[in-house]
Write a protein that holds these residues in place. Structure first.
Motif, PDB file in Angstrom:
ATOM      1  N   ARG A 253      -3.379   0.484  -3.704  1.00 12.38           N
ATOM      2  CA  ARG A 253      -3.116  -0.905  -3.319  1.00 12.38           C
ATOM      3  C   ARG A 253      -2.586  -1.665  -4.536  1.00 12.38           C
ATOM      4  O   ARG A 253      -3.187  -1.638  -5.611  1.00 12.38           O
ATOM      5  CB  ARG A 253      -4.399  -1.562  -2.824  1.00 12.38           C
TER       6      ARG A 253
ATOM      7  N   GLU B 173      -9.393  -0.288   2.585  1.00  7.49           N
ATOM      8  CA  GLU B 173      -8.836  -1.025   1.449  1.00  7.49           C
ATOM      9  C   GLU B 173      -9.937  -1.762   0.678  1.00  7.49           C
ATOM     10  O   GLU B 173      -9.725  -2.853   0.150  1.00  7.49           O
ATOM     11  CB  GLU B 173      -7.731  -1.973   1.911  1.00  7.49           C
TER      12      GLU B 173
ATOM     13  N   LEU C  50       0.838  -1.190   0.000  1.00  4.68           N
ATOM     14  CA  LEU C  50       0.000   0.000   0.000  1.00  4.68           C
ATOM     15  C   LEU C  50       0.875   1.242   0.000  1.00  4.68           C
ATOM     16  O   LEU C  50       1.916   1.277   0.673  1.00  4.68           O
ATOM     17  CB  LEU C  50      -0.898   0.060   1.242  1.00  4.68           C
TER      18      LEU C  50
END
Length: 922
Positions: free
Chosen positions: A915, A889, A858
């Motif tokens: 991500r 996320e 990330l």
């Protein structure tokens, strides 16, 4: 029409405050035991809100693991409500990343147990940061529920709250506090009178709210029966959760009032502004540990992971847990009893130990695969791009043969080397030859006890075998198995009749240098070379420094600075002032008795090196020792001499003046501040705060004449505050000193930075700055902050505006400096530059880490005041698929690109998380 009144049973649980954590936890266990028993037997007691933090459940289950099933059943049924925070932190003091991690951990924990509240429940935080609406929206929260900090300008019980990026979230305003329905009377008439008091400024059609609980409160079992008896008396009563109250408010409509920015007004409830400076050592330690986790350990662990490295996530997860335990508002704020804060320091130590060990192990994985020339090198991790930064690193004393570093791009920079000592012999023992082998058997994983092994040597002469191990902080490549095999062959061949083993420390030196701006956050190899850089000219005198830009000199007791680039003259440039403080841990109560003239000044001299110049001096202040017995003024006869040691440093290539200050605090009941008198009348005041830079009013708001607490004159800040006027500016940078003020000093404005605020009470009922107590009246000796304290801050003059001048990256590069490890020459397949994350556009890096959910890489960034197109480049991620996700996320939006590079648009001050799909591990 009958008004619906929602009665929300709840508790607000401070994990530690006027008692230490374990005593509060035992009360928690008793409270939840009673709650479970009652709710299982009485379905009419249909719900209970267990604060807004999930950690209290983990605290309970550590002592009552056998009750997890019972608790889970009630959570899954929606009767016990937990989350979304992990801990309810102070919002201004911890880092922005710590808030994100607290929400992530709290929501994920609650979901594993059956479900999380989706309201941003902020019962008792001492005010609220401006970016909280954006954080909550990105976490999937549907509203905020809060009490403190709301100004008089908001008329009703709900409003819209807007973050700097434009994100809005509805607010369920707890206008009468989170204790509005605590201790409900059993008598119906008394109860109805209590209900009527909740209707002030409550518009028609909007439901009323009674929060049935308070700090550490237990359930009130009579409430369902009380509501049944009161039914039909002009109100409709609902025993409800916060989520049910939220649905009713949203259905009735949020008031069309918009508040922009932070909520820090004391108009209706205390915001307890003095907690920014209570027990300053806690603020400094929180800053240091957050830096270790966010700026070093996580990015290095991610970079190593992308290059096939070890998994450090379990250690980081635990370190984050320890750090988050210190962020609740009664903990990090420094407003608890002494024992609470004594227990915080070992948590910080443990979190920092794990963070720095993961950083070292991750760096070692990469360094051992780098190609390093014979003379060795310094592997430097740069957490901040876009600004020059100073590095201070521990290297072998043998580097005295060199005078400069060559960087991967070919740049050559001078360094300064100062002896650190070392060379001590830790072990010397005569052993048999087989005893030497047994000794080597204990040297595993390149460690000797707590020491890292840097080198292993053997010598054989006249039948005598000498085995020497050198230990130190370097990360070196040695063939320890090959070494053991060589010694084993000597012993087995009978070539040694006697033996000795020795372990010694390597001789060390401290290297300091200024690195040019980094192209990206990443790891680079700097190689020591000789004869390639000239040093600075010697300092022109014992009281003066001079660089290509700055003149610094002492004139009597006054420090003066001239910046030739902007034309700013700071005279005096720095003043220390001690003022009497009759306040408590929550609020300062400053006396008009400032002492800013030292009784003696000793200039200890100047030094000039290839990397920096430094002027050192000591000021001694004659201060009242404490408050007098009536607490109206400071003692007149009882006095102490308080020394303040100052080192002023000019770094070669850094556009700032750095101050390192050491104070031996002997005085009590005072506030010690560093003041920078301004050479102009400021037109703008700016402070860095969480994920944005705020422009603040030049004067504090006036008192409304009613609130118990006076409006705060101080402001919260992260790494810098700045003032501007007439096309010029001055920034005051700091490391872990969160309280500033635009103060008056001798008819001039001055930027003030609080160093210490020393008081002796948790709470006092007799302050002028706040009516009434804010907690129990308990003496707290440690909050007088006795002993030695060290502070670091810097001045950065600039032309134009702060953004165009690059003040934010300069402040970050100074506050979060590079770290480095020396290594020996060795072969490797990796090059000398390993970039992790590079940014193009108006944005700053907030985090480079791996997901706490599944380990995916990330990168989190936030936009600057201009926003626009931003490119994030993570070369080691290669062609992995990437998506922009929210702060949990989730809700991915795919991003096209290749070779780890992704571009997207950001609003000003918008937060974005990228991500990358995790690669298959071999």
């Amino acid at each position: 029409m009958e008004r619906t009144v929602y009665v929300v049973p709840h508790t607000h649980w401070d994990r530690e405050w006027y008692q230490p954590h374990e005593l509060f936890r035992w009360r928690l266990v008793q409270m939840i035991d009673e709650l479970l028993d009652h709710m299982e037997r009485h379905p009419e007691y249909r719900c209970f809100n267990l604060d807004g933090q999930s950690i209290v459940i983990a605290d309970y289950l550590e002592l009552r693991p056998e009750n997890e099933g019972r608790l889970r059943a009630l959570i899954e049924a929606g009767r016990v409500v937990i989350g979304p925070w992990w801990v309810q932190p102070d919002e201004f003091l911890p880092s922005g990343e710590s808030h994100i991690r607290s929400f992530q951990r709290g929501i994920r924990f609650a979901e594993r147990l059956g479900g999380s509240l989706r309201i941003g429940h902020c019962a008792d935080q001492f005010g609220h940061i401006a970016q909280m609406p954006q954080l909550m929206r990105q976490l999937g929260l549907t509203s905020a529920c809060l009490w403190r900090g709301v100004p008089d300008g908001i008329p009703g019980w709900s409003f819209w709250w807007e973050a700097p990026d434009g994100t809005r979230i509805p607010v369920l305003y707890l206008r009468n506090s989170y204790s509005s329905g605590w201790r409900l009377p059993a008598d119906v008439e008394d109860f109805l009178e209590r209900v009527r008091r909740q209707e002030r400024d409550l518009r028609k059609g909007l439901p009323a709210l009674l929060m049935n609980g308070t700090d550490h409160s237990r359930m009130e079992p009579h409430v369902p029966e009380l509501l049944a008896r009161a039914a039909g008396r002009g109100y409709r009563f609902e025993l409800a959760t916060l989520a049910e109250y939220e649905r009713a408010v949203l259905a009735a409509g949020i008031d069309e009032v918009v508040h922009r920015g932070e909520l820090r007004s004391p108009d209706r409830s205390n915001v307890l502004a003095g907690v920014l400076s209570s027990r300053m050592v806690l603020k400094q330690r929180d800053f240091e540990v957050a830096c270790a986790l966010e700026r070093y350990a996580e990015p290095l662990e991610l970079l190593a992971h992308l290059h096939g490295g070890p998994d450090g996530s379990p250690a980081l997860r635990h370190a984050w847990g320890l750090a988050l335990e210190n962020t609740p508002h009664d903990s990090i704020c420094g407003c608890s009893v002494d024992q609470v804060h004594r227990e915080m320091l070992p948590r910080y130590d443990r979190a920092e130990q794990l963070a720095m060990q993961v950083a070292r192990e991750s760096a070692a994985h990469l360094i051992r695969r780098m190609e390093v020339p014979a003379q060795g090198g310094l592997a430097v991790f740069r957490p901040v791009q876009g600004a020059p930064a100073a590095i201070e690193a521990d290297v072998p004393a043998a580097w005295a043969a060199f005078d400069a570093l060559r960087l991967p791009g070919g740049e050559v920079i001078p360094f300064t080397l100062e002896p650190l000592g070392g060379g001590a012999e830790l072990l010397r023992e005569d052993v048999s030859p087989r005893g030497a082998l047994r000794h080597l058997d204990f040297l595993r994983e390149q460690r000797y006890d707590v020491h890292a092994i840097e080198a292993m040597d053997w010598e054989l002469g006249d039948g005598h075998l000498r085995v020497t191990t050198t230990v130190g902080p370097d990360i070196t490549v040695i063939d320890d198995e090959g070494f053991r095999a060589e010694v084993r062959s000597i012993v087995r061949a009978g070539l040694a009749e006697t033996a000795e083993v020795a372990v010694r420390e390597s001789e060390r030196a401290r290297l300091t240098a200024v690195l040019p701006p980094a192209r990206a956050a990443g790891l680079e190899l700097a190689v020591p070379i000789h004869g390639a850089a000239a040093g600075l000219e010697p300092a022109p005198g014992g009281r003066r420094l001079r660089s290509g830009r700055f003149d610094v000199r002492m004139s009597g007791a006054s420090l003066r600075i001239r910046d030739r680039e902007t034309g700013l003259d700071l005279d005096p440039a720095l003043v220390f002032i001690s003022e009497g403080d009759r306040g408590d841990e929550y609020n300062a109560d400053i006396l008009d008795d400032g002492v800013d003239e030292p009784v003696s000044v000793t200039v200890r001299g100047t030094r000039s090196t290839p990397a920096w110049q430094e002027l050192q001096y000591t000021l001694v202040y004659d201060l009242p020792a404490r408050l007098g017995p009536k607490r109206r003024r400071r003692s007149r006869r009882e006095r102490v001499l308080e020394p303040v040691d100052v080192a002023v440093r000019l770094w070669r290539g850094l556009p700032l003046i750095e101050f390192r200050v050491t104070v031996d605090n002997l005085a009590q009941d005072h506030r010690l501040r560093a003041l920078v008198p301004l050479p102009f009348e400021p037109e703008r005041l700016l402070t860095e705060n969480h994920f944005y830079v705020a422009e603040r009013p030049l004067a504090p708001p006036p008192w409304n004449g009613e609130s118990a607490e006076q409006p705060p004159t101080t402001f919260p800040q992260k790494t810098f505050a700045a003032v501007e006027a007439g096309g010029r500016g001055l920034a005051l940078l700091n490391r872990g000193l969160p309280e500033g003020e635009l103060a008056d000093w001798r008819g001039r404005k001055a930027l003030a930075l609080t160093l210490l605020r020393c008081v002796g009470w948790l709470s006092r009922p007799d302050l002028r700055s706040r009516r009434g107590g804010a907690g129990p009246t308990v003496q707290t000796f440690d909050s007088q902050c006795p002993g030695r304290h060290r502070f670091s801050f810097a001045l950065a003059p600039y032309a134009g505006g702060w953004h165009a001048a690059g003040i934010a990256p300069l402040a970050h590069g100074w506050a979060f400096p590079p770290i480095g490890w020396a290594t020996n020459g060795h072969e490797g397949s990796l090059g000398s530059w390993l970039p992790l994350a590079g940014l193009e556009g108006d944005a700053a890096l907030s985090a480079a880490c791996r997901s706490g959910a599944d380990g995916a890489p990330l990168v989190r960034v936030y936009g600057g005041p201009a926003g626009g197109r931003v490119t994030v480049d993570v070369p080691a991620a290669g062609s992995a698929a990437a998506a922009r996700v929210d702060l949990l996320e989730r809700n991915p939006v795919p991003l096209a690109g290749e070779a780890g590079s992704r571009a997207f648009d950001l609003r000003p001050w918008e937060i974005a998380t990228i991500r990358f799909e995790p690669a298959e591990r071999p």
